[in-house]
Design an enzyme around this catalytic site. Structure first.
Site, mmCIF file in Angstrom:
data_model
loop_
_atom_site.group_PDB
_atom_site.id
_atom_site.type_symbol
_atom_site.label_atom_id
_atom_site.label_comp_id
_atom_site.label_asym_id
_atom_site.label_seq_id
_atom_site.Cartn_x
_atom_site.Cartn_y
_atom_site.Cartn_z
ATOM 1 N N GLU A 150 0.824 -1.204 0.000
ATOM 2 C CA GLU A 150 0.000 0.000 0.000
ATOM 3 C C GLU A 150 0.861 1.257 0.000
ATOM 4 O OE1 GLU A 150 -3.505 2.301 2.539
ATOM 5 O OE2 GLU A 150 -2.176 0.900 3.565
ATOM 6 N N GLU A 249 -12.001 2.774 5.483
ATOM 7 C CA GLU A 249 -10.937 3.148 6.410
ATOM 8 C C GLU A 249 -10.934 4.672 6.533
ATOM 9 O OE1 GLU A 249 -6.443 1.638 7.136
ATOM 10 O OE2 GLU A 249 -6.658 3.082 5.512
#
Length: 277
Positions: A150, A249
């Site tokens: 990520e 998120e």
């Protein structure tokens, strides 16, 4: 075109609840069918697995351990001299993933060491990262697990993070060349670093294994005020045939359940059976 599937990141959502187990129950009651936990390691995996099962949730993502938080570590994958600690953390993550029935682990790259110049250490850190990723790919393949990379923005959230653009992450994945390593697309970070979301989604989606969403710049709900048009972006993901999960998120700007009105609206349009929850 199949509708998108959403997962509740219970490390961020339901902050008013003290335990991850309680947050998992709240996610299930709110209509989610999947959840993700950044760092589950403070609670026994069996208890978390039981809470997820009772809530009707599939766990879809965890992260490798951060390392020494007192020293400012945020993952260890690319950090020189911390290879042994990365591998120990990977083993712990695999144990949790197996106990939780979780198929994906975010392999955190970590930060440029304090006081070091990013440009001066970039080559060494990439070498360490490639070495650790090849090791991780082998370990994960034995357990039929997927590792994710990520990129995290270095403009606002994490100025010293090593991996900060989709282009950098894709190049590293190409060098490693392992099919069970994929890209994690956090649209919040990608917008801050590079923009061009339509083009980047279309370019990189074939190697994306997980997506996460939050509004820019406040990192609130997709429906909160900000730069991003999420109905459009969700349509792009649908049109491009994305089949994975979309992780929520974000930092709720008020009550978590009330703030999920955007998701209930999406579900209603799709005829989702949990739209009324």
């Amino acid at each position: 075109m199949a509708p998108l599937r959403f997962s509740a990141n219970v490390s961020w959502l339901f902050p008013e609840l003290p335990s991850l187990a309680a947050r998992l129950r709240a996610a299930g009651s709110s209509g989610f069918e999947a959840a993700e936990i950044n760092w589950p390691y403070a609670e026994p995996p069996e208890a978390l697995a039981r809470a997820a099962r009772e809530a009707g949730l599939q766990l879809v993502l965890i992260c490798t351990p951060q390392g020494d938080r007192e020293k400012g570590e945020m993952g260890l994958g690319a950090v020189p001299g911390r290879q042994a600690a990365f591998r120990e953390g990977l083993e712990q993550a695999v144990l949790y993933a197996k106990a939780l029935g979780c198929p994906r682990i975010h392999l955190m790259a970590g930060r440029v060491p304090q006081g070091a110049d990013r440009a001066a250490v970039r080559g060494e850190m990439e070498t360490v990262f490639l070495e650790n990723l090849r090791h991780a790919a082998g370990v994960l393949a034995q357990e039929n697990l997927v590792g994710l990379l990520e990129p995290i923005n270095t403009r606002i959230s994490n100025p010293r993070y090593f991996l900060d653009t989709p282009q950098q992450a894709a190049a590293i994945l190409q060098k490693v060349g392992r099919p069970n390593l994929q890209l994690q697309m956090d649209i919040f970070h990608w917008q801050i670093m590079d923009g061009n979301l339509t083009g980047n989604i279309r370019e990189f989606l074939p190697i994306v294994g997980h997506v996460q969403v939050a509004q820019v710049p406040v990192r609130g709900e997709p429906s909160s005020p900000g730069e991003l048009n999420f109905p459009y972006l969700f349509q792009v993901l649908e049109d491009e045939g994305y089949k994975g999960f979309v992780g929520c998120e974000y930092q709720p700007q008020g009550d978590t359940v009330e703030g999920l009105s955007w998701l209930r609206s999406y579900w209603e349009k799709q005829g989702h059976p949990r739209a009324g929850q």
